[in-house]
Structures are given as C-alpha cells and as structure tokens.
Scaffold this motif. Structure first.
Motif, short mmCIF file in Angstrom:
data_model
loop_
_atom_site.label_atom_id
_atom_site.label_comp_id
_atom_site.label_asym_id
_atom_site.label_seq_id
_atom_site.Cartn_x
_atom_site.Cartn_y
_atom_site.Cartn_z
N VAL A 92 72.42 93.91 71.15
CA VAL A 92 71.05 93.70 71.63
C VAL A 92 70.41 95.07 71.89
O VAL A 92 70.97 95.91 72.59
N GLY A 93 69.24 95.27 71.31
CA GLY A 93 68.52 96.52 71.51
C GLY A 93 67.10 96.42 71.02
O GLY A 93 66.67 95.37 70.52
N ASN A 94 66.35 97.50 71.14
CA ASN A 94 64.97 97.52 70.65
C ASN A 94 64.91 98.19 69.28
O ASN A 94 65.94 98.60 68.74
N LYS A 95 63.72 98.31 68.75
CA LYS A 95 63.59 98.79 67.37
C LYS A 95 64.08 100.23 67.19
O LYS A 95 64.44 100.63 66.08
N GLN A 96 64.09 101.00 68.29
CA GLN A 96 64.60 102.37 68.20
C GLN A 96 66.12 102.42 68.23
O GLN A 96 66.74 103.37 67.77
N THR A 97 66.72 101.37 68.79
CA THR A 97 68.16 101.39 69.05
C THR A 97 68.98 101.31 67.77
O THR A 97 69.94 102.07 67.59
N GLY A 143 75.36 94.75 61.06
CA GLY A 143 75.78 93.38 61.39
C GLY A 143 74.81 92.70 62.32
O GLY A 143 73.62 93.04 62.40
N ASP A 144 75.29 91.70 63.07
CA ASP A 144 74.43 90.86 63.90
C ASP A 144 73.72 91.68 64.98
O ASP A 144 74.35 92.42 65.73
N GLN A 145 72.40 91.49 65.01
CA GLN A 145 71.57 92.21 65.97
C GLN A 145 70.57 91.25 66.60
O GLN A 145 70.16 90.27 65.98
N TYR A 146 70.18 91.58 67.82
CA TYR A 146 69.17 90.79 68.53
C TYR A 146 68.11 91.78 68.99
O TYR A 146 68.34 92.58 69.89
N LEU A 147 66.95 91.75 68.33
CA LEU A 147 65.88 92.71 68.60
C LEU A 147 65.04 92.24 69.77
O LEU A 147 64.58 91.09 69.80
N VAL A 148 64.83 93.13 70.74
CA VAL A 148 63.99 92.79 71.89
C VAL A 148 62.87 93.81 72.02
O VAL A 148 62.99 94.96 71.59
N LYS A 149 61.78 93.36 72.62
CA LYS A 149 60.66 94.23 72.93
C LYS A 149 60.22 93.98 74.36
O LYS A 149 60.84 93.19 75.07
N GLU A 150 59.18 94.66 74.80
CA GLU A 150 58.74 94.59 76.18
C GLU A 150 58.57 93.14 76.65
O GLU A 150 57.85 92.36 76.04
#
Length: 400
Positions: free
Chosen positions: A103-108, A120-127
């Motif tokens: 889990v991270g943001n677009k910069q991560t 692999g599997d990612q969960y994109l989060v924003k503000e």
C-alpha cells in the motif's frame, strides 16, 4: 513476547534497535543509537504491517512478527516512507509473504521497484483514502517533503493511532520499553531537536501543512519510525515540531568558531563574556574542530542569536566553517540575528567570505563584523565587546 509488544487494541510494536551504527545517513553521530520502528495491526482475519526495518535486522524483525501472528500471512504492507532504514526489508517481506499487497501513493511504487525490484500487487492511495481491515479503518494523509516526496501518514480511526513515518521522530534506541510511559525520556527531548534540525530542518513549510491536516483528528498514540511511541507526551511532541517548523527560538546565542592556534578563540571568548555581562544567560560556544555540526545546528534551531568566526585559510574561509555555513543555508533557517568575526596573518579573506553568507542567509545583522590581524590587541578586545553588546541589545529588544 506478544504481550511485551502490545501498544493498544490490536496494534503491536515490531521495531528494532541499532546500537552499532555510528553515523545516521553517513553524517550525524548516534551516541545513543537509533531505533527503526515498524508496527503490526492484527485485525481478526487481516494483518497489516506498517513500514519495515533496516534489512540488517530482518531476522529479529521476522521473529517479532511471527510471535504475534504465528504462521498466518501478512495481507498488507503499508509504506509511509521509502528511506531504506524503513523500507529495507520490503523484498524479504514479499519473499516470506508472497501474497502481501503493498500500500502506497503514486510516488511510492516507483521507489519500491527502483530500490528493490519489487512489483506485483499494489494498492494505490491518495489524500483522504481509506483501507478497511475489518475492525480497523485506516485513513491516509499525504505529507510530501516530510521529508521525502512520497511520505505519507496513516491514521487508524478505530483507536486514534497515527503512524507518522519520520514525523515526530528522534534519535536514540529504545532501551527495554518502547512507549513513553514506560521509559526515562530525558535524553530524547534534545535528540528530537537534533533529529529535526538535521534531518527535517529544511522543510518547515511542509511540516506546517502536515500539522494543519492533522489538527482536526484525535490522537491517542503517535507511532513514529524513530524513537518512542508517544502516548502521554503527545502535546509536547506536536508543540516541539510546531515550534521548530516555525523556526521559533529562545533568547540565547550560539557562537561557532574555527581556530588554529587559539587567537580566534580569544575573540569568541571576549564576545561571549560581554554577552553574559549584558544579562544573556543562554550562551553556547562551539569549536568547529571538536563540535559535530549536528549539535551546532540543533543549538541554532534553539537560540535566536548566531555569531560565527574563523581565521582565513588558503585565502578562503576556514574549511570547517565553510561546511557549517553551507549546512545552515541548506536548512533555510529564518528569524535569526547574526554577527561574525575573523582573523588573518598576512591577507584577510574570512570576514569578506562570511559577508557573502550574510547576504544569502537573510539573517538580521546585529553588529558590524570584527576582523583581527594576527593576535588580540586592546582595540580588538573593544570591537569584540561591542559585537557582543550589540547582539545582547538586539536580543533584549524582543523581551518587550
């Protein structure tokens, strides 16, 4: 072990201590070591890790994780900050828990792949996005440049716990206990100032924006990636970061000087004596050949007055002074009163070069500079005393 790692509810501490590293980021001394803090939420059928630890300590880290969840899988790995002392175990976590979703943001994610080759599997989060683990609902706040561009903070709305990344952190290992209510905190307060001034110091405005975002949420625990878990001292911790990020300072003077044979040091002593005679109590002298820059910067963040001085060396500023001035400029410190002095044997250059620093720093000049040829004279003593008196007078005006 599980009970000793418990923080609150279903949240556990799985961080480690580094008592071996001598320099943080290869620059800043660690007389008390440093901790790398990671946290685990064991929410019924879902398990989330928040940040990892330096890869050197992975075996210890994994043992702590397994002491809480046994052979169950880790479902989510939330990355608040990608600096390798916190992200270094990502690849090994993925190997041990191949189904974990990062889990991270677009910069991560670009950093995850760039540092560790992990996709692999990612969960994109924003503000403002959230992730529900079941009982626990996690809300994400973007805090870029506190102190990397990808940094964010994770807030557990269920228990009021803020996982703050490097925010609210400090140097020092956690000896025995890890919660502020269970350990002696004396050494951590100064180490928090030194940590902030050296690591985060440049980013006062981003810190202020982060504090503004957090101002409306209730905090029962702050879980930083360095230093104690804060429960009883949350107000003091937040106020410290607020003050430092505003560049607020106490009445006092830092005199930082370079000296080769003691003549320039006598100038510093004369200036300090006059400042004291004028009623200023907080006076700190740092010999650049002995004091590490991290301690000098911490004191500059503490006190309003700054006086720098050094001899001319190879027609330039004394090298250690040149490095210090560069570090000061790099932190964009505001609202300080400045004085400076220098010495030379045959051709003077230090005072002129430090004058260039004055212009760049935009500090308020409290007095004319003092330049000495070779050794102290009665006239030089008088000029040093005037510099000290002028600085003291400028500081005392702020009392009104």
């Amino acid at each position: 072990m599980k009970e000793k790692l418990h923080i609150k509810g279903n949240v556990y501490y799985v961080g480690v201590n580094d008592r071996n590293k001598t320099l943080f980021e290869g620059m800043w001394p660690l007389p008390y070591g440093v901790s790398y803090n990671s946290y685990l939420i064991d929410d019924q059928d879902m398990v989330a890790l928040i940040d990892t630890v330096d890869v050197c300590y992975f075996e210890i880290y994994l043992r702590k994780i397994k002491s809480i969840i046994g052979d169950r899988p880790v479902n989510y790995l939330i990355i608040n900050h990608m600096e390798p002392d916190h992200s270094g175990s990502i690849r090994l976590i993925r190997q041990h828990y191949p189904g974990v979703i990062i889990v991270g943001n677009k910069q991560t994610f670009g950093m995850v792949e760039g540092f560790y080759g992990v996709t692999g599997d990612q969960y994109l989060v924003k503000e403002g996005d959230y992730l529900s683990l079941g009982k626990h609902k996690l809300r994400f706040y973007m805090t870029p440049m506190v102190h990397w561009p990808e940094t964010m903070m994770t807030y557990d709305e269920t228990d009021g716990i803020l996982f703050s990344g490097d925010g609210f952190g400090c140097f020092g290992t956690l000896d025995g206990g890890f919660m502020d209510c269970c350990i002696n905190l004396d050494r951590y307060w100064d180490e928090m100032v030194r940590y902030y001034s050296n690591i985060v110091g440049k980013y006062g405005n981003p810190v202020q924006k982060a504090l503004e975002k957090l101002s409306g949420i209730e905090l029962s625990v702050i879980c930083s990636t360095h230093g104690p878990v804060w429960t009883e001292n949350i107000n003091r911790v937040v106020e410290t970061y607020d003050k430092l990020s505003h560049y607020q300072a106490e009445e006092g003077v830092v005199i930082a000087y370079g000296t080769m044979y003691g003549n320039t040091e006598q100038m510093a002593e004369a200036i300090a004596a006059e400042i004291s005679a004028q009623g200023i109590k907080n006076i700190v002298l740092h010999n650049l050949s002995k004091s590490d820059a991290s301690y000098i910067l911490a004191d500059i963040f503490k006190y309003k007055g700054l006086i720098v001085g050094c001899p001319t060396y190879n027609n330039q500023v004394f090298p250690d002074m040149e490095m210090l001035l560069s570090k000061i400029l790099g932190r964009e410190i505001k609202g300080r009163y400045l004085g400076y002095f220098g010495s030379f044997c045959w051709v003077g250059a230090a005072v002129k070069r430090m004058g260039e620093f004055v212009e760049k720093s935009k500090f308020e000049l409290a007095s004319d500079p003092v330049e000495m040829k070779r050794a102290m004279s009665d006239r030089t003593y008088q000029l040093c005393e005037k510099l000290g008196a002028d600085m003291a007078e400028r500081l005392k005006k702020d009392r009104i």
